[in-house]
Every structure is written in structure tokens, then in C-alpha cells.
Design a protein around this motif. Structure first.
Motif, mmCIF file in Angstrom:
data_model
loop_
_atom_site.group_PDB
_atom_site.id
_atom_site.type_symbol
_atom_site.label_atom_id
_atom_site.label_comp_id
_atom_site.label_asym_id
_atom_site.label_seq_id
_atom_site.Cartn_x
_atom_site.Cartn_y
_atom_site.Cartn_z
ATOM 1 N N GLY A 36 22.268 42.213 4.818
ATOM 2 C CA GLY A 36 22.533 40.978 5.718
ATOM 3 C C GLY A 36 21.465 41.024 6.923
ATOM 4 N N GLU A 37 21.712 39.969 7.457
ATOM 5 C CA GLU A 37 20.969 39.900 8.787
ATOM 6 C C GLU A 37 21.598 39.852 10.160
ATOM 7 O OE1 GLU A 37 16.901 37.324 7.314
ATOM 8 O OE2 GLU A 37 18.680 36.311 7.737
ATOM 9 N N GLU A 75 26.461 44.992 0.287
ATOM 10 C CA GLU A 75 26.132 43.655 0.936
ATOM 11 C C GLU A 75 24.777 44.161 1.768
ATOM 12 O OE1 GLU A 75 28.583 40.520 2.467
ATOM 13 O OE2 GLU A 75 29.484 42.479 3.059
ATOM 14 N N ASP A 97 26.583 37.922 13.285
ATOM 15 C CA ASP A 97 26.309 38.580 11.909
ATOM 16 C C ASP A 97 27.052 37.761 11.028
ATOM 17 O OD1 ASP A 97 29.010 39.505 11.196
ATOM 18 O OD2 ASP A 97 28.731 40.836 13.118
ATOM 19 N N HIS A 98 27.206 37.628 9.886
ATOM 20 C CA HIS A 98 27.733 36.575 8.853
ATOM 21 C C HIS A 98 28.771 37.603 8.130
ATOM 22 C CE1 HIS A 98 25.989 33.307 10.514
ATOM 23 N NE2 HIS A 98 24.855 33.931 10.413
ATOM 24 N N GLY A 99 28.922 38.920 8.443
ATOM 25 C CA GLY A 99 29.641 39.751 7.665
ATOM 26 C C GLY A 99 31.306 39.822 7.610
ATOM 27 N N TYR A 133 28.555 44.389 7.481
ATOM 28 C CA TYR A 133 28.302 44.602 5.723
ATOM 29 C C TYR A 133 28.811 45.791 5.170
ATOM 30 C CZ TYR A 133 25.669 40.400 7.565
ATOM 31 O OH TYR A 133 25.031 39.378 8.205
#
Length: 155
Positions: free
Chosen positions: A64-65, A62, A83-85, A58
């Protein structure tokens, strides 16, 4: 094969929460019967995966989790860190990891050593990078991997 139990947790992508992962993982692995050394290996590898997500997934703007899943099996523990980065190219990063040279020290500090540690400490590692990065790590209970390998060779 379906795990006996599955535990999932989400942590804010902040360095101060890496310790929560280490404590949780230590408790799970201890309950499963892993040795002290194996638990330390698990904690280091998982911490590296989470730290990589915190540092690189991130951008500063950003938030994030990081999602962590634990698959508890009779013979092994599977740990998944997602992760979703921002994604990275694992093959490209891995190709830059090699024997230590003085001029490569900066690269090692930037994540190459983390990937090396994860692969060295765990029995199996897979990394997927689609939207973000997912690291699958497997650690077998003492002797289990050897037995599986021997059975495979004898058939």
C-alpha cells in the motif's frame, strides 16, 4: 480558510521511506520560518503517524501507500497522513494510554506511545478512521496559537 500552498506526496508503506517524509517536512517547515525545536517536533510527530501506518495498516500480503498532505498557512502548518489499510479504534487505543507502569511497557511499544507523542508535540490533532486511518496534525508558528487564544478569551 484555503491554504496558501498545498503539497501532497505518496510514499510506499515501507519503513525505508519514513526518512523521505522527514526531509520533506524539514524543508517545508524551515521555509515557513519554524524554529529548530518546532521542526524537530513536527518531524517526530509525522514520523510516528507514518510509521504507525507502515506497521499496522497493511498486512504482510498487502502492499500500500501512505499519502501525506501539507497545508501551508500564514500562521500554521497542517500535516495529514492517510492510509487505506486496516482501521483501528482510536478511542479504544487512547483509553489504554495512561501513566507509565512497568507492565504497560509492551503496550507503549505497540503504538500507544506514538499516539501520546503526536498529541504532545503538535498543537492540534484529529484522527479519523473510516476506511483506513487519517491523522490531521497542526503546528502553529511561534506565538500564533497564544494570540488566537487571547483574542478568543477577550471576546
Amino acid at each position: 480558510m484555503k491554504p496558501l500552498d498545498y503539497i501532497e506526496m505518496k510514499l510506499p508503506a515501507k519503513p525505508e521511506y519514513v526518512g523521505v517524509l522527514r526531509l520533506t517536512l524539514s524543508g517545508i517547515a524551515s521555509r515557513m520560518g519554524f524554529s529548530y525545536d518546532a521542526i524537530e517536533d513536527l518531524k517526530i510527530a509525522a514520523s510516528e503517524a507514518v510509521t504507525n501506518a507502515v506497521q499496522h495498516a497493511y498486512s504482510n500480503k498487502e502492499t500500500g501507500e501512505v499519502e501525506i498532505g501539507f497545508g501551508l498557512y500564514r500562521d500554521r502548518l497542517e500535516v495529514m497522513v492517510t492510509d487505506h489499510g486496516q482501521s483501528f479504534n482510536f478511542q479504544e487505543t487512547q483509553s489504554g494510554v495512561g501513566p507509565y507502569k512497568e507492565d504497560s511497557l509492551e503496550f507503549l511499544r505497540e503504538g500507544g506511545l506514538g499516539l501520546y507523542l503526536i498529541e504532545t508535540l503538535m498543537d492540534e490533532v484529529e484522527i479519523h478512521h473510516e476506511e483506513g486511518v487519517t491523522v490531521f496534525m497542526t503546528k502553529y508558528l511561534e506565538g500564533e496559537q497564544v494570540e488566537i487564544d487571547v483574542k478568543t478569551l477577550s471576546t
